[in-house]
Design an enzyme around this catalytic site. Structure first.
Site, PDB file in Angstrom:
ATOM      1  N   CYS A  38       0.955  -1.103   0.011  1.00 52.52           N
ATOM      2  CA  CYS A  38      -0.183  -0.017   0.185  1.00 52.52           C
ATOM      3  C   CYS A  38       1.018   1.356   0.033  1.00 52.52           C
ATOM      4  O   CYS A  38       1.897   1.341   0.441  1.00 52.52           O
ATOM      5  CB  CYS A  38      -0.939  -0.206   1.096  1.00 52.52           C
ATOM      6  SG  CYS A  38      -1.912   1.322   1.673  1.00 52.52           S
ATOM      7  N   SER A  40       0.884   3.594   1.796  1.00 54.96           N
ATOM      8  CA  SER A  40       1.082   4.065   3.229  1.00 54.96           C
ATOM      9  C   SER A  40       2.623   3.462   3.596  1.00 54.96           C
ATOM     10  O   SER A  40       3.302   4.216   4.300  1.00 54.96           O
ATOM     11  CB  SER A  40       0.120   3.731   3.990  1.00 54.96           C
ATOM     12  OG  SER A  40      -1.193   4.201   3.896  1.00 54.96           O
ATOM     13  N   HIS A  43       5.006   5.705   2.570  1.00 50.24           N
ATOM     14  CA  HIS A  43       5.074   7.318   3.285  1.00 50.24           C
ATOM     15  C   HIS A  43       5.987   6.975   4.359  1.00 50.24           C
ATOM     16  O   HIS A  43       6.611   7.703   4.866  1.00 50.24           O
ATOM     17  CB  HIS A  43       3.677   7.425   3.544  1.00 50.24           C
ATOM     18  CG  HIS A  43       2.662   8.042   2.623  1.00 50.24           C
ATOM     19  ND1 HIS A  43       3.089   9.005   1.741  1.00 50.24           N
ATOM     20  CD2 HIS A  43       1.571   7.805   2.317  1.00 50.24           C
ATOM     21  CE1 HIS A  43       2.243   9.018   0.722  1.00 50.24           C
ATOM     22  NE2 HIS A  43       1.132   8.327   1.117  1.00 50.24           N
ATOM     23  N   HIS A  59       1.028  -3.842   6.057  1.00 46.57           N
ATOM     24  CA  HIS A  59      -0.036  -3.817   6.745  1.00 46.57           C
ATOM     25  C   HIS A  59      -1.508  -4.286   5.985  1.00 46.57           C
ATOM     26  O   HIS A  59      -2.280  -4.143   6.615  1.00 46.57           O
ATOM     27  CB  HIS A  59      -0.290  -2.478   7.343  1.00 46.57           C
ATOM     28  CG  HIS A  59      -0.535  -1.449   6.313  1.00 46.57           C
ATOM     29  ND1 HIS A  59       0.594  -0.847   5.471  1.00 46.57           N
ATOM     30  CD2 HIS A  59      -1.705  -0.955   5.975  1.00 46.57           C
ATOM     31  CE1 HIS A  59      -0.024  -0.188   4.721  1.00 46.57           C
ATOM     32  NE2 HIS A  59      -1.253  -0.044   4.688  1.00 46.57           N
ATOM     33  N   CYS A 162      -6.572  -3.690   3.775  1.00 45.00           N
ATOM     34  CA  CYS A 162      -6.204  -2.287   4.039  1.00 45.00           C
ATOM     35  C   CYS A 162      -6.926  -1.405   2.713  1.00 45.00           C
ATOM     36  O   CYS A 162      -8.045  -0.748   2.997  1.00 45.00           O
ATOM     37  CB  CYS A 162      -4.685  -1.858   3.947  1.00 45.00           C
ATOM     38  SG  CYS A 162      -4.740  -0.006   4.034  1.00 45.00           S
TER      39      CYS A 162
HETATM   40  N1  LIG Z   1      -6.968   7.076   5.439  1.00 41.37           N
HETATM   41  C1  LIG Z   1      -6.485   5.790   5.301  1.00 41.37           C
HETATM   42  O1  LIG Z   1      -6.865   5.296   6.572  1.00 41.37           O
HETATM   43  C2  LIG Z   1      -5.703   5.267   4.439  1.00 41.37           C
HETATM   44  C3  LIG Z   1      -5.311   4.002   4.318  1.00 41.37           C
HETATM   45  C4  LIG Z   1      -4.715   3.365   3.364  1.00 41.37           C
HETATM   46  C5  LIG Z   1      -4.043   4.262   2.357  1.00 41.37           C
HETATM   47  N2  LIG Z   1      -4.103   5.631   2.763  1.00 41.37           N
HETATM   48  C6  LIG Z   1      -3.619   6.468   1.857  1.00 41.37           C
HETATM   49  O2  LIG Z   1      -4.220   6.786   0.669  1.00 41.37           O
HETATM   50  C7  LIG Z   1      -3.265   7.185  -0.503  1.00 41.37           C
HETATM   51  C8  LIG Z   1      -3.663   6.339  -1.857  1.00 41.37           C
HETATM   52  O3  LIG Z   1      -2.902   4.964  -1.547  1.00 41.37           O
HETATM   53  P1  LIG Z   1      -2.805   4.001  -2.576  1.00 41.37           P
HETATM   54  O4  LIG Z   1      -2.067   2.837  -1.964  1.00 41.37           O
HETATM   55  O5  LIG Z   1      -3.933   3.798  -3.476  1.00 41.37           O
HETATM   56  O6  LIG Z   1      -1.817   4.754  -3.571  1.00 41.37           O
HETATM   57  P2  LIG Z   1      -1.295   4.577  -5.031  1.00 41.37           P
HETATM   58  O7  LIG Z   1      -0.042   5.251  -5.011  1.00 41.37           O
HETATM   59  O8  LIG Z   1      -1.511   3.237  -5.711  1.00 41.37           O
HETATM   60  O9  LIG Z   1      -2.327   5.378  -6.124  1.00 41.37           O
HETATM   61  C9  LIG Z   1      -2.197   6.738  -6.083  1.00 41.37           C
HETATM   62  C10 LIG Z   1      -2.844   7.227  -7.441  1.00 41.37           C
HETATM   63  O10 LIG Z   1      -2.635   8.608  -7.457  1.00 41.37           O
HETATM   64  C11 LIG Z   1      -2.439   9.116  -8.901  1.00 41.37           C
HETATM   65  N3  LIG Z   1      -1.862  10.330  -8.842  1.00 41.37           N
HETATM   66  C12 LIG Z   1      -0.823  10.919  -8.093  1.00 41.37           C
HETATM   67  N4  LIG Z   1      -0.808  12.116  -8.346  1.00 41.37           N
HETATM   68  C13 LIG Z   1      -1.922  12.667  -8.854  1.00 41.37           C
HETATM   69  C14 LIG Z   1      -2.297  13.880  -9.139  1.00 41.37           C
HETATM   70  N5  LIG Z   1      -1.674  14.922  -8.994  1.00 41.37           N
HETATM   71  N6  LIG Z   1      -3.837  13.965  -9.720  1.00 41.37           N
HETATM   72  C15 LIG Z   1      -4.349  12.788 -10.107  1.00 41.37           C
HETATM   73  N7  LIG Z   1      -3.905  11.718  -9.782  1.00 41.37           N
HETATM   74  C16 LIG Z   1      -2.568  11.493  -9.098  1.00 41.37           C
HETATM   75  C17 LIG Z   1      -1.564   7.936  -9.256  1.00 41.37           C
HETATM   76  O11 LIG Z   1      -1.111   8.012 -10.603  1.00 41.37           O
HETATM   77  C18 LIG Z   1      -2.039   6.687  -8.794  1.00 41.37           C
HETATM   78  O12 LIG Z   1      -2.706   6.080  -9.610  1.00 41.37           O
HETATM   79  C19 LIG Z   1      -2.148   7.242   0.253  1.00 41.37           C
HETATM   80  O13 LIG Z   1      -1.670   8.621   0.576  1.00 41.37           O
HETATM   81  C20 LIG Z   1      -2.028   6.262   1.208  1.00 41.37           C
HETATM   82  O14 LIG Z   1      -1.178   6.503   2.199  1.00 41.37           O
HETATM   83  C21 LIG Z   1      -4.801   6.233   3.632  1.00 41.37           C
HETATM   84 ZN   LIG Z   2      -2.712   0.656   3.643  1.00 45.40          ZN
END
Ligand SMILES: NC(=O)c1ccc[n+]([C@@H]2O[C@H](COP(=O)([O-])OP(=O)(O)OC[C@H]3O[C@@H](n4cnc5c(N)ncnc54)[C@H](O)[C@@H]3O)[C@@H](O)[C@H]2O)c1
Ligand SMILES: [Zn+2]
Ligand SMILES: [Zn+2]
Length: 360
Positions: A38, A40, A43, A59, A162
């Site tokens: 993921c 995260s 990060h 996770h 997740c």
């Molecule tokens: N709040 C929570 O509980 C929680 C849980 C899991 C993940 N997250 C967070 O969610 C976010 C997404 O996670 P993920 O695993 O899906 O990430 P990922 O990297 O798989 O996906 C991100 C997507 O965003 C696109 N992107 C990047 N910059 C962009 C922009 N400026 N405009 C439009 N699209 C853009 C990328 O091309 C990609 O498809 C992360 O920040 C992650 O840490 C939060």
């Molecule tokens: Zn996650």
């Protein structure tokens, strides 16, 4: 056992031999079968969120119970489980009011002075978010797992650990999208695609997927997107306003950037709600235009899809097995633990949805 250990921020994870403790009274030892990567994890690897090191990351996982502690009767050896970082105590105010994903009770961890769950050369290793899934085994509190049906493939099940719970949950729990409403999702990774899928399940009339990678927008259509916007070629806010005559009812930010969070707020209509899921780097401030609150626009966060995971995850399993959750399309590739660094790096380009580490 073998695990991927982060010793220093911004350095590759090292595949090393580590030691895992025996289950305490309320703990469960799980053999990891599959673990998704993921964003995260990235990060924390690159330090945009600090964490005590050394730590074993990971996770988003599923596995099979190997051994249970003396007080555990929820699961037994051989049960299939999905892990969840939202370990809950069951008696704090958050838990008792149904906000279990906000529980922070320290009793879910081992106490100071007790042997660490994870060790290397007689030194403790930090367990990541109650789990540490990039390892052949996990030793977790019994409130960090849910049992699932044996006919659920465990690589798909891991995604529910997740990304799916976060994305679908943000839609159905945090925002409570009603049938017929319009939705925009910014970012189509594992989390954003799950939002899109969740919005389809919730009966949204229009689901606008926004990303900067064309292949992701194609993938988004398979998850239920009715319209796509490439934010590289056009202004996402204007495009959404135009497609919906003034803005969507619900928007979701699934990347973790200031700019896209501000876009999420700008693209909702009066009375609409923007939900931020992405992990915005610590110290980053987000700006919104104050007078718009008079139009009853809302901006809110979502943690792990506001889950009650022991209820939600088995339902998501049923959704997958009945064809409603498109988890087959979410897996970009199956990799080995040794390839974890390449898998993490691929998240930088946005090209992959989910790489899943398979053990054995
Ligand atoms: N709040 C929570 O509980 C929680 C849980 C899991 C993940 N997250 C967070 O969610 C976010 C997404 O996670 P993920 O695993 O899906 O990430 P990922 O990297 O798989 O996906 C991100 C997507 O965003 C696109 N992107 C990047 N910059 C962009 C922009 N400026 N405009 C439009 N699209 C853009 C990328 O091309 C990609 O498809 C992360 O920040 C992650 O840490 C939060
Ligand atoms: Zn996650
Ligand atoms: Zn609690």
């Amino acid at each position: 056992m073998k695990a991927a250990v982060l010793h220093e921020v911004n350095q590759p994870l090292e595949i090393q031999e580590v030691q895992i403790s025996k289950p305490g009274p309320r703990e469960v030892l799980v053999r990891t079968v599959a673990a998704g990567i993921c964003h995260s994890d990235l990060h924390f690897q690159n330090g945009s969120y600090p964490y005590p090191l050394p730590a074993i990351l990971g996770h988003e996982s599923a596995g099979i119970v190997e051994e249970v502690g003396s007080s555990v009767n929820y699961v037994k050896k051989g049960d299939h489980v999905i892990t969840c970082l939202s370990a809950f105590c069951g008696h704090c105010e958050y838990c008792l009011t149904g906000h279990m994903s906000l529980c922070q009770e320290p009793e879910l961890l081992r106490k100071e002075g007790e042997e660490s769950r994870l060790m290397q050369n007689a030194k403790p290793i930090a367990q990541f978010l109650n789990l540490s899934s990039f390892a052949e085994q996990m030793l977790v509190h019994e409130h960090a797992i849910t049992k699932v049906r044996d006919d659920m493939p465990l690589d798909r099940a891991a995604l529910i650990g997740c990304g799916v719970t976060t994305g679908v949950g943000a839609v159905i729990h945090t925002a409570a999208v009603e049938p017929g409403s319009t939705v925009a999702v910014i970012g189509c990774g594992g989390v954003g695609l799950s939002c899109i899928n969740g919005a389809e399940i919730a009966g949204a009339s229009r689901i606008i997927a926004i990303d900067t990678v064309a292949s992701k927008l194609e993938l988004a259509r398979k998850f239920g997107a009715t319209d796509v916007v490439n934010a590289k070629d056009s202004d996402a806010v204007e495009a959404v306003r135009e497609l919906t005559q003034g803005g969507v009812h619900y928007s979701f930010e699934a990347i973790g950037l200031k700019a896209t969070t501000e876009q999420a707020f700008k693209m909702i209509r009066a009375g609409g709600c923007a939900t931020v899921i992405g992990m915005i780097p610590v110290c980053t401030m987000v700006e919104v235009h104050g007078p718009e609150f008079l139009r009853e626009k809302k901006l809110q966060g979502s943690n792990m899809g506001s889950n009650r995971f022991r209820v939600d995850m088995p339902r998501f399993v049923d959704f997958y097995l009945s064809g409603k959750l498109h988890l087959d399309d979410m897996i970009s590739s199956h990799i080995s633990l040794e390839d974890v660094n390449a898998g993490l790096q691929q998240l930088e380009t946005g090209e992959v949805a989910r790489n899943v580490i398979m053990f054995e």
